[in-house]
Motif scaffolding. Structure first.
Motif, mmCIF file in Angstrom:
data_model
loop_
_atom_site.group_PDB
_atom_site.id
_atom_site.type_symbol
_atom_site.label_atom_id
_atom_site.label_comp_id
_atom_site.label_asym_id
_atom_site.label_seq_id
_atom_site.Cartn_x
_atom_site.Cartn_y
_atom_site.Cartn_z
ATOM 1 N N CYS A 647 -12.440 0.895 2.747
ATOM 2 C CA CYS A 647 -11.649 0.779 1.287
ATOM 3 C C CYS A 647 -11.389 1.966 0.593
ATOM 4 O O CYS A 647 -10.445 2.270 -0.115
ATOM 5 C CB CYS A 647 -12.565 -0.136 0.556
ATOM 6 S SG CYS A 647 -12.838 -1.927 1.073
ATOM 7 N N CYS A 648 -12.287 2.863 0.551
ATOM 8 C CA CYS A 648 -12.017 4.211 -0.045
ATOM 9 C C CYS A 648 -10.749 4.941 0.401
ATOM 10 O O CYS A 648 -10.057 5.328 -0.311
ATOM 11 C CB CYS A 648 -13.297 5.159 -0.397
ATOM 12 S SG CYS A 648 -14.660 4.683 -1.262
ATOM 13 N N GLY A 649 -10.762 5.028 1.692
ATOM 14 C CA GLY A 649 -9.752 5.795 2.585
ATOM 15 C C GLY A 649 -8.504 4.945 2.335
ATOM 16 O O GLY A 649 -7.450 5.567 2.025
ATOM 17 N N GLU A 650 -8.283 3.784 2.456
ATOM 18 C CA GLU A 650 -6.889 3.014 2.093
ATOM 19 C C GLU A 650 -6.469 2.802 0.678
ATOM 20 O O GLU A 650 -5.544 3.046 0.527
ATOM 21 C CB GLU A 650 -7.431 1.370 2.662
ATOM 22 C CG GLU A 650 -7.566 1.355 4.028
ATOM 23 C CD GLU A 650 -7.809 0.089 4.472
ATOM 24 O OE1 GLU A 650 -8.664 -0.662 3.728
ATOM 25 O OE2 GLU A 650 -7.982 -0.409 5.638
ATOM 26 N N ALA A 651 -7.619 3.047 -0.543
ATOM 27 C CA ALA A 651 -7.260 3.103 -1.636
ATOM 28 C C ALA A 651 -6.457 4.402 -1.985
ATOM 29 O O ALA A 651 -5.497 4.539 -2.868
ATOM 30 C CB ALA A 651 -8.358 2.976 -2.578
ATOM 31 N N LEU A 652 -6.929 5.348 -1.293
ATOM 32 C CA LEU A 652 -6.315 6.831 -1.655
ATOM 33 C C LEU A 652 -4.926 6.733 -0.789
ATOM 34 O O LEU A 652 -4.061 7.564 -1.271
ATOM 35 C CB LEU A 652 -7.211 7.905 -0.776
ATOM 36 C CG LEU A 652 -8.536 8.295 -1.706
ATOM 37 C CD1 LEU A 652 -9.496 9.118 -0.759
ATOM 38 C CD2 LEU A 652 -8.324 8.750 -3.034
ATOM 39 N N ALA A 653 -4.931 6.147 0.194
ATOM 40 C CA ALA A 653 -3.554 6.289 1.171
ATOM 41 C C ALA A 653 -2.588 5.278 0.065
ATOM 42 O O ALA A 653 -1.467 5.837 0.008
ATOM 43 C CB ALA A 653 -3.876 5.563 2.323
ATOM 44 N N ALA A 654 -3.275 4.337 -0.553
ATOM 45 C CA ALA A 654 -2.047 3.743 -1.238
ATOM 46 C C ALA A 654 -1.638 4.411 -2.599
ATOM 47 O O ALA A 654 -0.535 4.240 -2.858
ATOM 48 C CB ALA A 654 -3.015 2.250 -2.107
#
Length: 721
Positions: A647-654
C-alpha cells in the motif's frame, strides 16, 4: 703388257643387320630398369640402409618405451593403493587393516621409485639384431600389402616380383614418372632406395639445446642420485639418539627418489623406541638430514616401529597457493567430503569435514588465523544445508560480505546480550533436534537426515576473547553455554568455530578447547599458549606453534580428527581487501543457496525467530541494512506487513502519477484500484504513516489527505532503511 679388264659385278652383302624397333629398344631399357629396381628392393628388404649405430638407437628407444609403460602401470598401482588407504583412514578402519594398507602403499611407492631410478642399459647385439629382423619382417609385410597375397623369400622370386612396377612403387611410396626414375636408376650396393616421408618426420623440431651426437654415439640421461643413502639415514638417527650403539635399523624399502625430487624409505626402528618418539624429534632429524622440518614427514605404516620417512628438497610452504574454490566454485558436500582449507608439507590439499566436530583456530595478531577461518567458513557457504551464524568480535566490516550476499543466516557485531540469547536459542533447538532424530530412529546426526532436521548449525565466533576474557560482561553465562554446546550439541548438528588471538586458559578453558576436535594453532608467543590450543604436553612432543622459523601467515599445526593426524599446514590464500575474492565466492555460493531455497529470508528460521522474540530485533542476514546491526525484521514480514508495504509503495506511485507531493485517499485508491479509500488509510496508519492531515490541493483548497514524506518514511521503516 696388256691389262685385262674385268667386267662390273654387283657386290652382295654376306649378312643383313636389321636395326631394333622402338618397341624393342623400350623393352630392353625397361629390363635394365627392372634389374636396378630389383637390386634396390632386395637391398631395402635386407635393411642394408640401416647402419649399426641407427639399429642400436632403435633398440634403445624400444627398451625405453617398454620401461615407460611399466612406470605408468606402477603409477596406477600407487594411486589405487593410496586411494584405498585414504578411504580406510577416513572411514575409521581398524588398526591392523589400516597398517596393512599403509604397508602396501609404502611397498608400491618403493616399486615405483625403483622403476623410476632404474638405469636402462644400452642395447645388446642380440637386441639390435632383433630390431633388424623386425624391420625385415615389417618391410616384407609392406611389400605383400602392395598387391601380392604371398611373397617367396628367395632372391629370384623377389626380383621377379619387383618386375611389376605398381608393386615396387607401392613399397617405396613413389608414383609413376619421376618416381620410377628414382627407383630404376643404376643401383650401387649400399645406396638406399628413396623411402616415404612420414608426417611426423616433417613436423620434427630440432632441439638446439642438446649437443650433437657423434656417429655411433647414443644419448644417455642418467637419473638423479638418491637424496638419501642408507648410511646417511643411519647416521642421522644415531646423531639424534634414536639409534644407539649396538642397535640397527632394518631397511624394508630402500631410499628411492621420484621424478618430483621426493625420497621415501621404509624401515623398522630398534624395538627400544617407537615411531611416536621419532615424530617428537622431527625437527632434530630434519636438521641432521640437512633440511627444514617442513621438508620431512614421518608416518607409522604398521607396527609401532615401522616407519615411512618422506623428505624433499623444496619447502612446500614457501609460497602461497590460491583456494581451489576460486578455480571451481561449485556446490560441495561439506559433511562427507569436507571443505578445502590448506595444504600439507607434501603439497596435498587438506579438506576439513563439517561433521560432528567443533573447530578452534587461534594465533597471535597477523598470524593468518583470519585467512584460515575464512577458508573454512567460505567453504561451508557452498553447502546450502549449513546455516551460518556469525558473531563478530570487532565493529569493522570483515564479515559484512556474508550478510550482503544473504549467505549468513545470522550476523551481528559485538553484543554479549545477543550472543547469550543466540546460545540459549541453540540449546533449546538442540532439544528439538534430538527429538526429531529420535523420531527418525537416529541417535545422532547422519548425512541422509540433515535436511529433515533443519540443516547443520555452524556458529562462528570471531575474537572470542571479546566475550570470554575475565571481567567481560556476561562472561560466565556465555562460557557455560559454550561449554555445554561444545559437549552435547555436536551430535544434534550444532557446531562451533571459535577464533581468537589470545589462546590462554582463561579465554579458552580446557573444557571448551578439548571439546573442539579440530584445532589449528598458528604462530603464538610461547609453548603454554600452543598447549592451550593443541592440548597439554603437545609442545613437549614437538608440536610447538611458538617455534615456527620463519613464521608465515596461515602456517600452523593442524589437528585433523577426520584423518587422525596432527601435522603442519598452511591455509590457502584468500583475500578480500585487495582482490575481493571472498565477496566473489560468496556471490556464487548465494546463487547455489537461492536455488536450494536457503538464502536468509527464504526459509522459516527458528533461531532468528527466537532472537526476534527475545530482543525485538532481527539479525537475519546482518539486520535490515545488512551491516551486522540488528533492527526491524525485513526479511520475514507477516502477511499484514507485506500488505502495508504494498500500500505504501502504490500510494507513492499514485502521487507520482498525479504529479504532486500530496493526495487524498480516494483519488489514490481510485488510481491503485481494488481498494477503497478507507482500506488504504487503515493500511497506511498501520505502516506508521499516521492519519490524514490538512493538505492544500490547487482548486480544492484545504482538504484531508497524506503527504509524500510521511508515506515514504513509513516505507523506509518497513524495509529497514
Amino acid at each position: 703388257m696388256a691389262t685385262e679388264v674385268q667386267p662390273d659385278v654387283e657386290q652382295q652383302p654376306t649378312d643383313i643387320v636389321t636395326p631394333p624397333s622402338r618397341t624393342d629398344r623400350a623393352k630392353a631399357a625397361f629390363a635394365v630398369q627392372r634389374s636396378h629396381a630389383g637390386a634396390r628392393i632386395k637391398d631395402w628388404l635386407a635393411t642394408a640402409d640401416l647402419d649399426d649405430a641407427e639399429t642400436f638407437q632403435l633398440a634403445d628407444r624400444r627398451k625405453q618405451a617398454k620401461h615407460d609403460e611399466k612406470v605408468t602401470q606402477q603409477q596406477r598401482s600407487v594411486a589405487e593403493a593410496y586411494g584405498r588407504f585414504t578411504h580406510a583412514k577416513v572411514s575409521g578402519a581398524s588398526g591392523g587393516g589400516l597398517a596393512a594398507l599403509g604397508g602396501r602403499v609404502a611397498a608400491e611407492e618403493s616399486k615405483l621409485a625403483a622403476l623410476q631410478n632404474t638405469v636402462i642399459p644400452p642395447a645388446t647385439e642380440r637386441e639390435a639384431n632383433s630390431v633388424r629382423h623386425g624391420k625385415k619382417a615389417g618391410r616384407a609385410a609392406i611389400l605383400a600389402a602392395g598387391g601380392l597375397a604371398t611373397l617367396p623369400a628367395t632372391g629370384a622370386a623377389i626380383e621377379q616380383a619387383a618386375n611389376g612396377q605398381p608393386i615396387l612403387l607401392a613399397v617405396l611410396g613413389t608414383a609413376a614418372g619421376y618416381g620410377w626414375y628414382l627407383v630404376s636408376r643404376p643401383f650401387v650396393a649400399g645406396q638406399p632406395a628413396p623411402a616415404p616421408l612420414i608426417p611426423e618426420q616433417l613436423a620434427t623440431r630440432v632441439d638446439m639445446t642438446k649437443p650433437e651426437l657423434q656417429p655411433g654415439q647414443r644419448e644417455f640421461n642418467a637419473p638423479p642420485p638418491p637424496a638419501l643413502t642408507v648410511e646417511e639415514l643411519d647416521q642421522a638417527l644415531r646423531n639424534i639418539g634414536e639409534v644407539k650403539k649396538g642397535e640397527q635399523i632394518q631397511i624394508l624399502a630402500v631410499p628411492q627418489r621420484d621424478k618430483d625430487g621426493n625420497t621415501t624409505v621404509v624401515f623398522d626402528l630398534p624395538p627400544r623406541t617407537t615411531v611416536a618418539n621419532l615424530k617428537k624429534k622431527i625437527a632434530e632429524l630434519a636438521g641432521a638430514l640437512g633440511r627444514d622440518a617442513a621438508m620431512v614427514d614421518i608416518e607409522k605404516v604398521g607396527s609401532e616401529v615401522r616407519t615411512s620417512l618422506w623428505l624433499t628438497d623444496t619447502d612446500a610452504f614457501e609460497t602461497t597457493r590460491p583456494s581451489p574454490l576460486i578455480k571451481n566454485p561449485s556446490q560441495i558436500d561439506a559433511w562427507k567430503d569436507g571443505v578445502p582449507v590448506a595444504w600439507n608439507k607434501r603439497g596435498i590439499a587438506i579438506r576439513l569435514a563439517i561433521n560432528n566436530q567443533s573447530f578452534l583456530i587461534a594465533g597471535m595478531t597477523r598470524s593468518g588465523k583470519g585467512v584460515g577461518a575464512s577458508n573454512l567458513v567460505v567453504g561451508a557457504a557452498f553447502d546450502p544445508r549449513i546455516n551460518l551464524r556469525i558473531v563478530a568480535g570487532k565493529n569493522n566490516g570483515e564479515w559484512d560480505p556474508y550478510a550482503k550476499t544473504g549467505v549468513a543466516s545470522t550476523y551481528f557485531k559485538p553484543s554479549p546480550e545477543r550472543l547469550l540469547a543466540l546460545l540459549k536459542g541453540l540449546l533449546a533447538d538442540k532439544d528439538r533436534r534430538e527429538a526429531d532424530l529420535g523420531k527418525l530412529g537416529k541417535s545422532k546426526m547422519v548425512g541422509p537426515v540433515i535436511e529433515q532436521v533443519g540443516g547443520l548449525e555452524v556458529v562462528v565466533i570471531d575474537e572470542l576473547a571479546t566475550y570470554t576474557r575475565p571481567g567481560k560482561r556476561l562472561r560466565e553465562e556465555i562460557l557455560e553455554a559454550l561449554i555445554e554446546l561444545s559437549a552435547v550439541a555436536a551430535g544434534a548438528g550444532i557446531l562451533l568455530v571459535l577464533i581468537t588471538q589470545y589462546p590462554e586458559a582463561d579465554v579458552i578453558p580446557g573444557a571448551l578447547a578439548l571439546n573442539c576436535g579440530a584445532r589449528w594453532a598458528m604462530r603464538v608467543e610461547n609453548g603454554q599458549q600452543s598447549n592451550a590450543i593443541l592440548g597439554g604436553g603437545q609442545a613437549g612432543a614437538g608440536r610447538d606453534a611458538s617455534k615456527f622459523d620463519p613464521p608465515r601467515p596461515g602456517f600452523g599445526w593442524l589437528v585433523n580428527p577426520f584423518a587422525g593426524v596432527t601435522d603442519l599446514a598452511r591455509s590457502f590464500d584468500l583475500d578480500e581487501d585487495e582482490r575481493g575474492e571472498i565477496t566473489t565466492l560468496l556471490e556464487k555460493a548465494a546463487k547455489i543457496r537461492k536455488g536450494a531455497g536457503r538464502l536468509a529470508g527464504q526459509w522459516d528460521d527458528p533461531i532468528e525467530k527466537h532472537l526476534l522474540n527475545a530482543t525485538g530485533l532481527s539479525s537475519a542476514a546482518g539486520g535490515p541494512k545488512r551491516d551486522g546491526i540488528p533492527g526491524r525484521n525485513v526479511l520475514n514480514h507477516t502477511a499484514e506487513q507485506k500488505h502495508q508495504l504494498a500500500c505504501c509503495g502504490e500510494a507513492l506511485a499514485a502521487m507520482e502519477q498525479l504529479g504532486r507531493d500530496v493526495a487524498q485517499l480516494e483519488e489514490m485508491a481510485q488510481i491503485i484500484g481494488g481498494i477503497t479509500g478507507d482500506e488504504l488509510g487503515k493500511a497506511l496508519r498501520a505502516a506508521g504513516a499516521g492519519g490524514v492531515v490538512k493538505i492544500v490541493i490547487e482548486g480544492r483548497g484545504r482538504v484531508n489527505g497524506y503527504q509524500k514524506a510521511d508515506i515514504a518514511e513509513a516505507l523506509a521503516l518497513l524495509e529497514g532503511n
